[in-house]
Every structure is written in structure tokens, then in C-alpha cells.
Write an enzyme that holds these catalytic residues in place. Structure first.
Site, short mmCIF file in Angstrom:
data_model
loop_
_atom_site.label_atom_id
_atom_site.label_comp_id
_atom_site.label_asym_id
_atom_site.label_seq_id
_atom_site.Cartn_x
_atom_site.Cartn_y
_atom_site.Cartn_z
N ASP A 25 35.07 49.56 112.72
CA ASP A 25 35.05 50.61 113.74
C ASP A 25 34.55 51.89 113.07
OD1 ASP A 25 36.44 48.52 114.94
OD2 ASP A 25 37.82 49.85 116.01
N LYS B 73 32.92 52.26 121.62
CA LYS B 73 34.36 52.53 121.69
C LYS B 73 34.56 54.01 122.02
CE LYS B 73 38.33 52.51 118.51
NZ LYS B 73 38.82 52.07 117.18
N LYS C 14 35.20 49.21 124.21
CA LYS C 14 36.60 49.31 123.78
C LYS C 14 37.15 50.71 124.04
CE LYS C 14 39.51 49.14 119.62
NZ LYS C 14 39.56 48.85 118.17
#
Lengths: 477, 321
Positions: B158, B221, B257
């Protein structure tokens, strides 16, 4: 991957407190009408909901006399601040009985509970609240220092927003000091009669509001009654023309809110995803039974394919079915007669060479339903581009320049509403000024508010309802 | 711009978009705008869907399987990570039929511990890298941070974008960084954190989403969880529209996400409704949709019990790890 099926989430129909019979409301009492009782039907199941007594010409006369008495003796001379108290009371009672009214409306009309709960009933209450506020301030509305009421208002409303239209008509009439004889639509009389109950509960003096269910003949008797001072009609253009002919030369005041064939113009710099939402809301809200529905989509050629693709994906996701299910987006067509009319016009679109696309959503076996439909390759000459369909059918046309968009948008006998989608503020103002329509929405569609005047051009009628301007129709100025 | 390693499957129009800084800017600013009122209205409207009974149970199990169980605290210890991994393997010890979570998300120095605990379970190990959460360091440090996590066994990275570069319009720089981090990821999946709370407008969210997709991010995300506001429904709507449009143009499926602030089952279900109706039912899988959360799982477990047992038992019946 498993498909995710939403479980049905139906609202309980018991909340509607449905009674087997409903009677008309005259002079503060619910009384049996002299006409043949009508049966009102749930369009989602075709079952009979209730029997409703109807009025005769004699009943109309009785109601108008009661309204006249109430006007002369009480309501017309009551101080505005006093009238406001009654109207505020109606507003609060509508809110208190909101859930009951929403369920009853969805049963009788076929509209999704999501819309009756979130739009119809709250907006109806808002109209009473808003107009209650005006009742003691009419001298400050810019219509002269001391505007007077007109007298008895005869009002005829349609079946697409039965409660909201009743509120829309009754609230300003009462605020301005008029008394009312209201005729709800033949297929959807129930919520107007519950509103009459509320008016009784609010302790309004007898005769101030009278509700007479029935078919077109009752409406004709109301609008042509010689002792009616003001007529307000919302409905079809044909009936509107008849009324205008009848009233011509009588000196009685008239406002008409009739059909529409609104253009929703999408320029190539528009926020496309939100434009898709606005288009969906413009034509599939209330099954397209909206006089100001955005039934003609005018999209700039350079983004037409992209927009249409997005639109089809979005429309495919609309859930059609049981109006009482909280997850339903599109409910039932109000009557078999209307369904046949929509089917006939949709076939004419195919016959005249437009390209038909229909959502593959499943439809219930019973009841009156019509799957959301989008016609592309439509030209101005086709019936589906000119006639009001009053159903979930969208006609898509394209344009290349802003001038062409405006020319096509205005090329209609109607002129009730329009939508403009662009990120460019100057273009919004430019197009809005060119548009011959009573309401022009920018980057949104089908937003209603009691403070905003609503009404049409040309065959969409005349006069405005709502806002400061709307008061003028109920005042001698 | 450094020679980008864009996927050859990009259609010509998109390949042109990343040719140089100017074309990238033109492309991103040529995307359709987002109308704030409209997107917030649509998000609020979809949030009123009534999901219950079988549909709710399905949603709860789906959501559990999409959770990236996360601990990102300075005070993290190997013990904390081990108990989190245990929870990930068996979220509800009393009910072995509860699905496993999708991944456990930790800082790079905790990756080795998590990998050891999760070997053979099929649960991913995600790690935040690239000078998380601010992203303020040299590219060299960011790439090394990434490599460190990947070498320790992280299957998902991430990364955070350089918001400063993005907001000052240096899109090429942001693009390059994502491309190079993606390269450093090797086989690991790359989730690109946009930190939407700092991007200020929905137009920026849409541009950053496309930038990340063009640069090869496997997931976009919303947030690090360290900035407020973190994930919101309208922002997630915009990102879901981006992956949907990406699929239309390229045929490729990329994931979304939302992370931070999603604590209740009710909220999680609203997100799933959005996934279902905005992007489409294909996205209702842990391959393409994740929740970044630390406390959401317990509420999902409690609501699952409530659905099955017909009564609410309270927080003492689920573990606090």
C-alpha cells in the site's frame, strides 16, 4: 462469484389504515355523494383498494355554497396571523401522519415508497409550512399594500402526485384567504381524503376546504360553477384548453399547469456521471409520470456514445417492482389506460425508425408495469419527440452546437421545464436565458421547493405556483 | 519523465496520455468533471437501500472476506501482530464457518512476523511502504522501503502518493513514482493510496484515480487512516466510477479500497451497495474490493451472530485482538 440479491424489504401496508369506503368532504363533514361510487385500484396488483363516493352536480353546488359561506363569514375576513395558525397545524399533522400518507400514496398511485416517503409527503408538508408563513405577510409580497383574496377557488388535480398537488393547490389558496373546492383525480382520490381528515383534525372552520372525488364530469362542474371565483387546474393540455374556452369572458381567474416535453441538454463538458443521474431522475422518477419530466435528452454529438453507454448501464440497474418495497426504484404505471397509451407511443417510436433499448429488468407478473426504455436516433419529426408520453420512456437526440441545442429544445409546443448540464457557468446562464421554459435546472433535474415558482409557457399552461409569484394567482391585486 | 513501464495492453489513446507531462496534464484535466451536489446526493440515495435477512448475511460474510485487518501504530509489537494474524485466520473462534479476512496490513518491519504467522492460510500480507503516511521522503528511500517489505514476504504493497506534487500539478512526478514502486513490487499487488482527505475536490479524486490506474496500480485506495476525513461514500463512488470506466476503455479490472473510519456493519453494507450498483456486481470480491479497517471486523462478527442467533450478545462475545 455469487450474485447479490437484495431481500425484499416491504413497508407494511397496515400503516396506511386503509378503510373499505371513503366519502367526500363537504362543509366540514364526510358525507355520501350522490354519484355512482368509484372503485380505486392498486396499480401494482390490480386489486380494489376501496370504494369512494363521488359527487354529482348538486353536490358540487352544495360544496361551492359551503365554501362561499365559509369565505364570507369566517375565512375571508380572518386576520392572516390566525389563518397561519390553522395552516401550520395542517403542516404539522401531515408530518405526524407522514408514514401513513406515504404508504397510502404508494398503494393508490403505484409510486415507490422511497419517493412517496422522501419526496411527496415531505414536500407536501413543506408547502403548508411555507405558505403558512406568508399568510400574515401578504402586504409585503410586492403585490400591493393590501391584496385581497379572490373568494372560492375551484381546483382540479391530477393522479401523478395526488397528495403533493393537493397541498400545492390548497396551501396558497388558504394562506391568501380563499376557500377551496378540490377535485382529486379519479384513480387516486385516497390521500386527498385523508388530507381532508387532517383538515378536520386541524379544526378548520366548516366549508373552508371541500374535497369532491369523481371523474372528469365532476371536475367540469367545479370549474364551470358560476360562483367559483378562481380556477386552478393541473392536468392534460386538452382538458386545459376546454377549461380555458369555458372560462373565457367570465372574468374569473384561471391558472393552468399542463403537459410538457422537457429537454435535458448535455454539453460535452458536463459532469457526465452526474448528468446520467440527472437524466435518470428526470425521466424515471415517478415512472415518468411527471409533467416536467426530462423526456427529451439532447446530447452533444462528441459525447453521445459515451453518455448513452453509461446511461444504459445505469438504467439496467434500476429496480422495477413492488412499490411498497423500500428497494424499488421504479413502481407501477398508474392505470391500465395509461399503460396502453405508453405502449402505443413506444411502438410508434419503433415504427418511425428510432432505435429502441429496453432494460432487461424483470417485471412483476401482475399489475401495470413498463420497463424503462430509451430511444436513440430520434429526430424532431417523430411522435416520441413531440408528444408527451407520461411514462418511463426517454427519447435521445443529438446536437453539434449550443445554438442547435437551444433551437431543438425550444422546438416544441410545450415549455414547462428544461435541464442544462455543463461545467461552464457562462453557458448555463446563456442557455437558461434562451430557454422558453418555466423552470430551468442547471446540473440537476426535478428539484421541487415551495419557494420556487413553477409553471409553463405555450401549451404547458400559464400562471405560476409556489414562491412569492405563486401568491398572485390567489389574490386580487 | 522516466521511461514508463506502462502495460502494452493500454489502448493507443491512453498510451498517448502518458507520453509526457503535458499530455498527462491535458488528459487528466480533460476527464469529465464531478458535480459535488450530484455525487453526494447519489451516495446518500444509495445509502438508503434496505438490506436485510439473507441479503444482509451475504453482505456480512462478503465484507469479512474483504477486510484488510490493519494495525498501523508506532506501538505495534510482534505480539500484537501475532494475535492479529490469529484473528485473521479465525475471526470468530466459536463459529469456524466465518470466512477468513483478505489480508493483514502492517508496517514493513512487521511483515516478517505476519508472514510467519499466515503461511499456508491464503491470507495476504499487506504492508504500507513509501514513507507512509506522509510520503515525504526521497524516491530512493521510498523504493527501498518497498523492496524491504517485499523481500520480507509482503504480497501487497500500500503506497502513498506524493500529495504535494499532485496538488502543485506535477502529475508526471507522481506517475513516475507509482510506476517505479510498481516495478519494485515485483509480484506483489500495488494499492495506491490517494489520501483523498488532502485532495480537497472530487475532480482531484477522479484525476488521482486515473493517474494511479494509468501508472499500473492494481488498487486505488482512499486513505491512510491518519488523515481526516478518511474514506467517505461519495469519494468511493467517484473511485468506483473510475475503475468502471477503466474497464470500459481497457477491459482490465482494477480494485478499490476505502480505508479509515468504516467501523460499523451498516456503513460497510452501504459501501457494498455502492460497489454493486456503481461499479457492478463483478467487483463484489476480495480480488477487487477491500475494506481497510481495524475495528470493523468485530462489528461484522457481532451482527453476524445477531442475524443467526436472533439476539444481540454484545462485544464480550468477540475477541478484542
Amino acid at each position: 462469484m455469487t450474485m447479490w440479491e437484495y431481500a425484499p424489504a416491504p413497508e407494511s401496508r397496515d400503516i396506511a389504515n386503509l378503510k373499505p369506503t371513503y366519502r367526500m368532504f363537504v362543509d366540514g363533514q364526510f358525507v355520501e355523494g350522490g354519484g355512482e361510487p368509484l372503485k380505486t385500484v392498486n396499480p401494482a396488483t390490480e386489486e380494489v383498494l376501496a370504494e369512494v363516493s363521488t359527487a354529482t352536480a348538486a353536490d358540487v353546488d352544495r360544496a361551492v355554497k359551503a365554501a362561499r359561506r365559509a369565505y364570507d363569514r369566517v375565512w375571508g375576513r380572518m386576520p392572516g396571523a390566525e389563518r397561519a395558525k390553522y395552516i401550520f397545524r395542517i403542516a404539522r399533522l401531515v408530518q405526524e401522519r407522514a408514514r401513513e400518507l406515504a404508504v397510502l400514496e404508494s398503494l393508490d398511485n403505484g409510486k415507490p415508497i422511497r419517493e412517496s416517503r422522501d419526496v411527496d409527503v415531505p414536500t407536501a408538508a413543506a408547502h403548508f409550512f411555507y405558505h403558512a408563513g406568508w399568510a400574515d405577510k401578504l402586504g409585503h409580497a410586492g403585490l400591493g399594500p393590501d391584496p385581497r383574496p379572490l373568494g372560492v377557488a375551484g381546483q382540479v388535480i391530477p393522479w401523478n402526485f395526488p397528495l403533493l398537488m393537493a397541498a400545492w393547490k390548497i396551501a396558497p389558496a388558504l394562506a391568501c384567504g380563499n376557500t377551496v373546492v378540490l377535485k382529486p383525480a379519479e384513480t387516486t382520490p385516497l390521500t386527498a381524503l385523508v388530507l381532508a381528515e387532517i383538515i378536520q383534525q386541524a379544526d378548520l372552520p366548516p366549508g373552508v376546504v371541500n374535497v369532491l372525488p369523481g371523474a372528469g364530469d365532476v371536475g367540469a362542474a367545479v370549474v364551470s360553477h358560476p360562483d367559483v371565483d378562481k380556477v386552478a387546474f393541473t392536468g392534460s393540455t386538452d382538458v386545459g384548453k376546454t377549461i380555458q374556452r369555458q372560462l373565457a369572458g367570465t372574468g374569473r381567474k384561471l391558472t393552468l399547469e399542463l403537459g410538457g416535453k422537457a429537454a435535458n441538454i448535455v454539453f460535452d463538458d458536463a459532469p457526465l456521471d452526474q448528468a446520467v443521474e440527472g437524466i435518470v431522475n428526470g425521466i424515471f422518477f415517478n415512472q415518468g409520470h411527471v409533467c416536467c419530466a426530462g423526456s427529451r435528452l439532447l446530447v452533444q454529438e462528441s459525447v453521445a456514445d459515451e453518455l448513452l453507454e453509461k446511461l444504459r448501464v445505469r438504467v439496467s440497474a434500476l429496480r422495477v417492482g413492488d412499490p411498497l418495497d423500500k428497494n424499488t426504484d421504479v413502481g407501477a404505471i398508474n392505470s391500465r389506460e395509461q399503460l396502453v397509451k405508453i405502449q402505443e407511443l413506444a411502438s410508434s417510436g419503433e415504427a418511425e425508425g428510432a432505435e429502441r433499448w429496453t432494460s432487461s429488468c424483470p417485471l412483476p407478473d401482475k399489475g401495470f408495469f413498463f420497463a424503462p426504455t430509451v430511444f436513440s436516433n430520434v429526430s424532431q419529426a417523430m411522435r416520441i419527440a413531440r408528444e408527451e408520453i407520461f411514462g418511463p420512456v426517454l427519447s435521445v437526440l443529438t446536437f453539434r452546437t449550443p445554438d442547435e441545442a437551444v433551437a431543438k429544445a425550444n422546438n416544441t409546443p410545450y415549455g414547462l421545464s428544461a435541464g442544462i448540464w455543463t461545467e461552464k457557468g457562462s453557458r448555463i446562464l446563456w442557455a437558461a436565458q434562451k430557454m422558453r421554459a418555466g423552470v430551468v435546472w442547471a446540473n440537476t433535474f426535478n428539484r421541487f421547493d415551495p419557494t420556487a415558482p413553477f409553471g409553463g409557457y405555450q401549451e404547458s399552461g400559464f400562471g405560476r405556483e409556489g414562491g412569492r409569484t405563486g401568491l398572485e394567482a390567489y389574490l386580487d391585486v | 519523465m522516466a521511461a514508463p513501464t506502462t502495460s502494452p495492453s493500454l489502448p493507443p489513446a491512453l498510451a498517448d496520455a502518458v507520453r509526457d507531462d503535458a499530455s498527462l496534464r491535458r488528459f487528466l484535466h480533460g476527464l469529465p468533471g464531478v458535480d459535488q451536489v450530484g455525487v453526494e446526493q447519489r451516495a446518500a440515495g444509495l445509502g438508503t437501500r434496505s438490506i436485510k435477512k439473507a441479503a444482509k448475511l451475504w453482505a456480512i460474510d462478503a465484507a469479512i472476506g474483504m477486510v484488510d485487518l490493519t494495525t498501523l501504530e508506532g506501538a505495534d509489537t510482534p505480539g500484537k501482530v501475532r494475535s492479529l494474524a490469529a484473528k485473521a485466520r479465525r475471526p470468530d473462534p466459536d463459529n469456524p464457518d466465518v470466512p477468513k479476512v483478505a489480508a493483514v496490513c502492517v508496517y514493513p518491519d512487521m511483515v516478517a512476523t505476519a508472514v510467519g504467522e499466515l503461511r499456508g492460510t491464503g491470507i495476504g500480507v499487506a504492508s504500507v511502504a513509501t514513507a507512509f503516511p506522509s510520503g515525504r521522503s526521497s524516491l530512493k528511500v521510498k523504493l527501498e522501503d518497498t523492496a524491504f517489505a517485499v523481500e520480507a514476504g509482503a504480497t501487497e504493497i500500500d503506497m502513498v502518493i506524493d500529495r504535494g506534487a499532485f496538488l502543485s500539478g506535477r502529475y508526471g512526478q507522481v506517475f513516475d513514482e507509482i510506476v517505479q514502486v510498481k516495478h519494485a513490487c515485483g509480484d506483489a499487488h500495488l494499492k495506491v493510496i490517494l489520501e483523498t482527505g488532502e485532495l480537497a475536490t472530487y475532480d482531484n479524486v477522479r484525476r488521482a484515480s486515473w493517474l494511479a490506474l494509468l501508472a499500473g496500480g492494481d488498487f486505488i485506495k482512499t486513505s491512510t487512516g491518519k488523515v481526516s476525513p478518511a474514506a467517505t461514500l461519495p469519494v468511493t463512488h467517484v473511485m468506483l466510477q473510475a475503475v468502471r470506466d477503466w474497464r470500459t476503455q481497457t477491459g482490465q479490472l482494477r480494485g478499490v479500497k476505502p480505508a479509515g473510519g468504516i467501523r460499523s456493519t451498516k456503513d460497510a453494507i452501504k459501501y457494498l451497495v455502492a460497489v454493486h450498483e456503481v461499479a457492478g456486481p463483478e467487483w463484489l470480491t476480495a480480488e477487487l474490493f477491500r475494506f481497510g479497517a481495524s475495528t470493523l471486523l468485530n462489528d461484522l462478527l457481532m451482527q453476524r451472530r445477531t442475524q443467526l442467533e436472533g439476539h444481540y450478545s454484545g462485544p464480550d462475545y468477540v475477541t478484542v485482538d
